[in-house]
Design a protein around this motif. Structure first.
Motif, short mmCIF file in Angstrom:
data_model
loop_
_atom_site.label_atom_id
_atom_site.label_comp_id
_atom_site.label_asym_id
_atom_site.label_seq_id
_atom_site.Cartn_x
_atom_site.Cartn_y
_atom_site.Cartn_z
N MET A 181 0.83 -1.20 0.00
CA MET A 181 0.00 0.00 0.00
C MET A 181 0.87 1.26 0.00
SD MET A 181 -3.61 0.18 1.60
CE MET A 181 -3.15 0.57 3.29
N ALA A 182 0.45 2.22 -0.79
CA ALA A 182 1.17 3.49 -0.81
C ALA A 182 0.91 4.24 0.49
CB ALA A 182 0.72 4.32 -1.99
N LEU A 183 1.92 4.94 0.94
CA LEU A 183 1.75 5.71 2.17
C LEU A 183 0.85 6.92 1.91
CD1 LEU A 183 5.31 5.94 3.70
CD2 LEU A 183 3.33 4.77 4.63
N THR A 184 -0.10 7.10 2.78
CA THR A 184 -0.92 8.31 2.66
C THR A 184 -0.86 9.07 3.97
OG1 THR A 184 -2.92 7.26 3.52
CG2 THR A 184 -2.54 7.10 1.13
N VAL A 226 -1.54 15.60 9.38
CA VAL A 226 -0.45 15.20 8.48
C VAL A 226 -0.77 15.72 7.09
CG1 VAL A 226 0.89 13.30 7.50
CG2 VAL A 226 0.02 13.12 9.83
N LYS A 227 0.16 16.47 6.55
CA LYS A 227 -0.04 16.99 5.19
C LYS A 227 0.97 16.35 4.24
CE LYS A 227 -2.17 21.49 5.63
NZ LYS A 227 -2.34 21.62 7.09
N ASP A 228 0.46 15.95 3.09
CA ASP A 228 1.33 15.44 2.04
C ASP A 228 1.93 16.65 1.34
OD1 ASP A 228 2.49 14.36 -0.21
OD2 ASP A 228 0.98 12.79 -0.37
N ILE A 229 3.24 16.82 1.50
CA ILE A 229 3.88 17.99 0.89
C ILE A 229 4.78 17.58 -0.28
CG2 ILE A 229 3.78 19.51 2.91
CD1 ILE A 229 6.72 18.67 3.48
N SER A 230 4.53 16.38 -0.80
CA SER A 230 5.30 15.95 -1.97
C SER A 230 4.96 16.85 -3.15
CB SER A 230 4.95 14.51 -2.34
OG SER A 230 4.88 13.71 -1.19
N PRO A 231 5.97 17.22 -3.92
CA PRO A 231 5.71 18.12 -5.05
C PRO A 231 4.62 17.60 -5.98
CG PRO A 231 8.07 17.74 -4.78
CD PRO A 231 7.38 16.84 -3.81
N MET A 290 2.48 15.08 -5.01
CA MET A 290 1.56 14.32 -4.17
C MET A 290 1.80 12.80 -4.28
SD MET A 290 -0.36 16.49 -2.57
CE MET A 290 -2.05 16.00 -2.17
N CYS A 291 3.04 12.42 -4.44
CA CYS A 291 3.33 11.00 -4.63
C CYS A 291 3.43 10.26 -3.31
CB CYS A 291 4.62 10.82 -5.42
SG CYS A 291 6.06 11.44 -4.55
N GLY A 292 3.24 10.98 -2.21
CA GLY A 292 3.19 10.32 -0.92
C GLY A 292 4.54 10.00 -0.34
N THR A 293 5.54 10.81 -0.58
CA THR A 293 6.83 10.53 0.05
C THR A 293 7.35 11.68 0.91
OG1 THR A 293 7.98 11.22 -1.92
CG2 THR A 293 7.61 8.86 -1.66
N SER A 294 6.66 12.81 0.88
CA SER A 294 7.06 13.92 1.76
C SER A 294 5.88 14.38 2.59
CB SER A 294 7.58 15.11 0.94
OG SER A 294 8.74 14.75 0.23
N PHE A 295 6.12 14.45 3.90
CA PHE A 295 5.02 14.78 4.79
C PHE A 295 5.42 15.80 5.84
CE2 PHE A 295 4.28 10.43 3.36
CZ PHE A 295 2.97 10.51 2.92
N HIS A 296 4.43 16.59 6.25
CA HIS A 296 4.61 17.46 7.39
C HIS A 296 3.56 17.07 8.45
CE1 HIS A 296 5.43 20.80 9.96
NE2 HIS A 296 4.17 21.22 9.87
N ALA A 297 4.01 16.85 9.67
CA ALA A 297 3.10 16.40 10.72
C ALA A 297 3.09 17.36 11.91
CB ALA A 297 3.51 15.01 11.20
N VAL A 298 1.88 17.61 12.40
CA VAL A 298 1.72 18.32 13.67
C VAL A 298 1.10 17.32 14.64
CG1 VAL A 298 0.53 20.19 14.88
CG2 VAL A 298 1.42 20.57 12.57
N VAL A 299 1.74 17.13 15.78
CA VAL A 299 1.26 16.14 16.73
C VAL A 299 1.11 16.76 18.12
CG1 VAL A 299 1.63 13.84 17.74
CG2 VAL A 299 2.52 14.36 15.46
N VAL A 300 -0.08 16.62 18.69
CA VAL A 300 -0.33 17.10 20.05
C VAL A 300 -0.64 15.90 20.94
CG1 VAL A 300 -1.73 18.64 21.47
CG2 VAL A 300 -1.32 19.21 19.07
N SER A 301 0.23 15.66 21.91
CA SER A 301 0.02 14.47 22.74
C SER A 301 0.38 14.73 24.20
CB SER A 301 0.87 13.31 22.21
OG SER A 301 0.95 12.29 23.18
N PRO A 302 -0.44 14.21 25.11
CA PRO A 302 -0.08 14.33 26.53
C PRO A 302 1.19 13.54 26.87
CG PRO A 302 -2.05 12.95 26.24
CD PRO A 302 -1.73 13.53 24.90
N GLN A 303 1.56 12.59 26.01
CA GLN A 303 2.79 11.82 26.26
C GLN A 303 4.05 12.69 26.15
OE1 GLN A 303 3.11 8.24 23.94
NE2 GLN A 303 1.09 7.50 24.51
N PHE A 304 3.90 13.88 25.57
CA PHE A 304 5.06 14.76 25.40
C PHE A 304 5.37 15.58 26.66
CE2 PHE A 304 3.89 15.08 20.63
CZ PHE A 304 4.58 13.92 20.36
N VAL A 305 4.44 15.58 27.59
CA VAL A 305 4.61 16.42 28.79
C VAL A 305 5.90 16.06 29.53
CG1 VAL A 305 3.65 17.06 31.04
CG2 VAL A 305 2.13 16.78 29.06
#
Lengths: 89, 153
Positions: A4-7, A26-31, A33-48
């Motif tokens: 499966m291709a990464l999405t 998670v945003k696909d930022i591949s030029p 959109m081929c699914g190989t470049s991503f930008h992620a924002v993650v908010v988690s209580p585990q980071f505290v």
């Protein structure tokens, strides 16, 4: 069986689950959109109480399986409190 | 001149030919010549301790081959920091070795005083928050902008 291709969606699901994240974007930022470049924002209580480097290591680890097939990956990590602050300004 | 040395010379004379060689052959050539496995823990350990600031990147500071490496170079330039840089595109062994050494999957990677600081995102955030100034000071690097402030007084 075809691989499966990464999405952005699959990465989002994985991060949400592995890090019990409150919010993941998670945003696909591949030029092309081929699914190989991503930008992620993650908010988690585990980071505290964890340093930024440690937080980002946790994200990398959660995606350890996918990482070899991702060409570029950028991320921003927030504790729920930091996320609230970032959005109130 | 025997056949082998003749062909070797030709290879060195024709620069394009050399760059067309697969990376693993270039690595093999380098590793056989120097006797050093550039991807080994020992070798990387010595690299990161060679200078207060060490960067592993794609390309060289004058010609970064990737936007993320370029961002790191620009930040260091802006802060007037001297650093060692290593081009992982030139060395597959180092490219794989540094990822393992830092337990970090992406390039660029930045080291301060032999300690892993992070990748591009962390470095950008350190720059944006201004934390980088304190970090540089704490490892004994004079900050250019601060110096200018002092000289005005």
């Amino acid at each position: 069986e075809e691989k499966m291709a990464l999405t952005a969606e699959t990465l989002k699901d994985k991060l949400t689950k592995e890090l019990s994240a409150e919010y993941v974007d998670v945003k696909d930022i591949s030029p092309d959109m081929c699914g190989t470049s991503f930008h992620a924002v993650v908010v988690s209580p585990q980071f505290v109480g964890k340093a930024r480097l440690q937080q980002q290591r946790m994200v990398n680890n959660a995606l350890a399986e996918e990482m070899p097939s991702i060409h570029a990956f950028t991320q921003k990590t927030y504790t729920p409190e930091a996320w609230k602050k970032a959005n109130s300004t | 001149q025997n056949y082998y040395s003749k062909n070797t010379t030709q290879l060195y004379q024709n620069k394009n030919e050399v760059t067309k060689l697969p990376n693993f052959l270039l690595n093999l050539k380098r590793n056989l010549t120097t006797g050093i496995d550039t991807g080994s823990k020992e070798h990387i350990q010595s690299l990161v301790k060679n200078n207060k600031v060490v960067v592993f990147m794609k390309g060289i500071p004058d010609k970064p081959m990737c936007g993320f490496s370029n961002a790191v170079v620009q930040i260091l330039r802006m802060h007037g920091v001297e650093y060692n840089s290593h081009n992982v595109l030139d060395d597959d062994s180092l490219r794989a070795g540094i990822k393992e050494f830092s337990e970090w999957p992406t390039i660029p990677q930045i080291y301060f005083n032999g300690e892993f600081v992070g990748g591009c995102d962390i470095f950008l955030q350190m720059h944006q928050s201004g934390d980088i100034i304190e970090e540089l000071k704490s490892i004994g690097i004079k900050y250019n902008l601060l110096d200018q402030e002092y000289s005005k007084k």
